[in-house]
Design a protein around this motif. Structure first.
Motif, short mmCIF file in Angstrom:
data_model
loop_
_atom_site.label_atom_id
_atom_site.label_comp_id
_atom_site.label_asym_id
_atom_site.label_seq_id
_atom_site.Cartn_x
_atom_site.Cartn_y
_atom_site.Cartn_z
N PRO A 272 0.81 -1.22 0.00
CA PRO A 272 0.00 0.00 0.00
C PRO A 272 0.85 1.27 0.00
O PRO A 272 1.98 1.28 0.50
N ARG A 273 0.28 2.33 -0.53
CA ARG A 273 1.02 3.58 -0.66
C ARG A 273 1.36 4.20 0.69
O ARG A 273 2.27 5.03 0.77
N ASN A 274 0.63 3.83 1.74
CA ASN A 274 0.88 4.37 3.07
C ASN A 274 1.70 3.42 3.93
O ASN A 274 1.65 3.47 5.16
N SER A 275 2.48 2.54 3.30
CA SER A 275 3.29 1.58 4.05
C SER A 275 4.36 2.30 4.87
O SER A 275 4.88 3.36 4.49
N ASP A 276 4.71 1.70 5.99
CA ASP A 276 5.71 2.24 6.89
C ASP A 276 7.10 1.97 6.30
O ASP A 276 7.56 0.83 6.25
N LEU A 277 7.79 3.01 5.85
CA LEU A 277 9.09 2.84 5.21
C LEU A 277 10.16 2.35 6.17
O LEU A 277 11.11 1.68 5.76
N ASP A 278 10.02 2.66 7.45
CA ASP A 278 10.97 2.14 8.43
C ASP A 278 10.87 0.61 8.50
O ASP A 278 11.90 -0.08 8.61
N GLU A 279 9.66 0.09 8.45
CA GLU A 279 9.49 -1.36 8.47
C GLU A 279 10.07 -1.99 7.21
O GLU A 279 10.68 -3.07 7.27
N ILE A 280 9.88 -1.33 6.08
CA ILE A 280 10.44 -1.86 4.82
C ILE A 280 11.95 -1.87 4.89
O ILE A 280 12.61 -2.84 4.50
N GLY A 281 12.54 -0.79 5.42
CA GLY A 281 13.99 -0.73 5.54
C GLY A 281 14.55 -1.78 6.47
O GLY A 281 15.67 -2.26 6.29
N ALA A 282 13.76 -2.18 7.47
CA ALA A 282 14.22 -3.18 8.44
C ALA A 282 14.14 -4.60 7.90
O ALA A 282 14.58 -5.53 8.59
N LEU A 283 13.60 -4.79 6.70
CA LEU A 283 13.50 -6.13 6.15
C LEU A 283 14.87 -6.74 5.87
O LEU A 283 15.03 -7.95 5.88
N VAL A 284 15.87 -5.90 5.59
CA VAL A 284 17.23 -6.39 5.45
C VAL A 284 18.03 -5.93 6.65
O VAL A 284 17.91 -4.78 7.09
N ARG A 285 18.84 -6.82 7.20
CA ARG A 285 19.58 -6.51 8.42
C ARG A 285 20.69 -5.51 8.13
O ARG A 285 21.28 -5.51 7.06
N SER A 286 20.99 -4.70 9.12
CA SER A 286 22.02 -3.68 8.96
C SER A 286 23.40 -4.33 8.93
O SER A 286 23.62 -5.36 9.54
N GLY A 287 24.31 -3.69 8.17
CA GLY A 287 25.68 -4.14 8.21
C GLY A 287 26.28 -4.57 6.89
O GLY A 287 27.49 -4.72 6.79
N ALA A 288 25.50 -4.76 5.86
CA ALA A 288 26.06 -5.19 4.57
C ALA A 288 25.61 -4.22 3.48
O ALA A 288 24.80 -3.34 3.68
N GLN A 289 26.19 -4.43 2.31
CA GLN A 289 25.96 -3.52 1.20
C GLN A 289 24.79 -4.00 0.34
O GLN A 289 24.96 -4.79 -0.57
N GLU A 290 23.61 -3.55 0.68
CA GLU A 290 22.44 -3.81 -0.15
C GLU A 290 21.46 -2.67 -0.02
O GLU A 290 21.18 -2.21 1.09
N ASP A 291 20.96 -2.21 -1.13
CA ASP A 291 19.95 -1.16 -1.13
C ASP A 291 18.58 -1.76 -1.43
O ASP A 291 18.46 -2.83 -2.04
N ILE A 292 17.56 -1.05 -1.00
CA ILE A 292 16.18 -1.35 -1.38
C ILE A 292 15.71 -0.17 -2.23
O ILE A 292 15.95 0.99 -1.88
N GLU A 293 15.06 -0.47 -3.31
CA GLU A 293 14.52 0.59 -4.16
C GLU A 293 13.00 0.61 -4.03
O GLU A 293 12.33 -0.40 -4.24
N VAL A 294 12.47 1.75 -3.63
CA VAL A 294 11.03 1.91 -3.45
C VAL A 294 10.50 2.79 -4.57
O VAL A 294 10.90 3.96 -4.70
N GLU A 295 9.64 2.23 -5.37
CA GLU A 295 9.09 2.95 -6.53
C GLU A 295 7.62 3.29 -6.26
O GLU A 295 6.83 2.42 -5.89
#
Length: 321
Positions: A272-295
């Protein structure tokens, strides 16, 4: 479609990539398509675009579709094919007025079909085409195919589409609609729930899935309230509360994502367009080189949804594919 905006702020984090394939034909598969070549260690080549000069016109495609129509796959009569707004239930009229946004061939005989859930959950065709272009690959799995909007789009850009749903009715409607678009022969429709399917995939290289598309139930039209319960939506001029991944069905949206990453790192998550971006960002664990692209997916001046790309689907991360 109006605009497709990419949110500039990248999320970074750690992903444990597990390239897990699945083997053997599923006996519940209804109309298997040709399997793509497996066993190669090289990343799959994305399906080449056709030259514009050799693309058939819509009229030619429609005529070809009529020639190869399979009567047994015709779902006419299972649900109404509405032609006039006077025949449409009041709560579905706003969706009926957008019918050609959902399926541009809605009126092409014998007519595209949607059940009640399909009317409010199908991805608009132009958005589905945009996502399919980003997801070009050999084999893609549509985990919650519904009435087939995304599966049809994927069949235009991918060699093979595996489409799952728990509803025999929606699978029948999806295959019916795919026939109208002339792509049913490239889609394997399987009656199963995605959670069981993904959990039972054996360790094998025989039939590799390159990309998984997740468009799980959001909890019905009330998702703008930020909860799956039927609470009144936010009023005009107000921003809806953030949508939590905990409202995803049938399991928590984060658990759904992590289950999927055991199949492939390449995931497109439609939210949904009102999704919590912090939750989406937390889907990958911190510490490695990977980006998430939100369109952001726009229709005209209205933001309809977000598509979150992971792994090799992200610009600049093709080596993960």
């Amino acid at each position: 479609m109006g605009k497709n905006r990419k949110r500039a702020t990248p999320f970074s984090g750690l992903s444990a990539f597990v390239q897990q394939a699945f083997g053997g034909g599923d006996p519940s598969a209804e109309s298997p398509a040709e399997s793509s070549t497996a066993g190669s260690e090289e990343p799959p080549a994305k399906r080449a675009r056709l030259d514009e000069g050799i693309v058939s016109t819509q009229r030619e495609e429609t005529e070809q579709n009529q020639l190869r129509w399979i009567t047994n796959y015709d779902a006419t009569g299972l649900v109404p094919h509405y032609k006039h707004s006077a025949d449409v239930p009041e709560h579905l009229k706003k969706y009926f007025f957008q019918r050609t946004r959902f399926f541009s061939l809605y009126a092409t005989l014998p007519g595209c079909l949607l059940d009640e859930e399909g009317w409010y959950s199908v991805t608009p065709e132009l958005i589905a085409d945009q996502i399919a272009e980003r997801c070009r690959c050999d084999t893609i799995l549509d985990a919650f195919c519904g009435v087939g909007g995304n599966a049809i789009a994927f069949a235009k850009t991918c060699q093979r589409v595996i489409a799952l749903d728990t509803s025999p009715l929606r699978l029948a409607l999806a295959r019916h609609n795919a026939q109208i678009y002339g792509v049913a022969d490239r889609i394997e429709f399987i009656l199963t729930d995605y959670i069981s399917f993904a959990s039972s995939l054996p360790q094998s290289n025989t039939r590799k899935i390159d990309v998984v598309f997740l468009s799980p139930p959001w909890g019905g039209p009330s998702y703008l309230s930020g909860t799956p319960s039927p609470i009144k939506e936010a009023g005009p001029g107000t921003d809806p509360p953030p949508f939590s991944l905990s409202a995803i069905q049938p399991i928590h949206g984060a658990d759904l994502f992590h289950l999927t990453r055991k199949i492939t790192p390449n995931v497109a998550y439609y939210l949904p367009r009102n999704s919590d971006l912090d939750e989406i960002g937390a889907l990958v664990r911190s510490g490695a080189q990977e980006d998430i692209e939100v369109e952001e997916e726009w229709m005209g001046n209205k933001l309809k949804a977000l598509t979150c790309y992971f792994g090799g689907l992200v610009d600049g991360q093709g080596e993960m594919f």
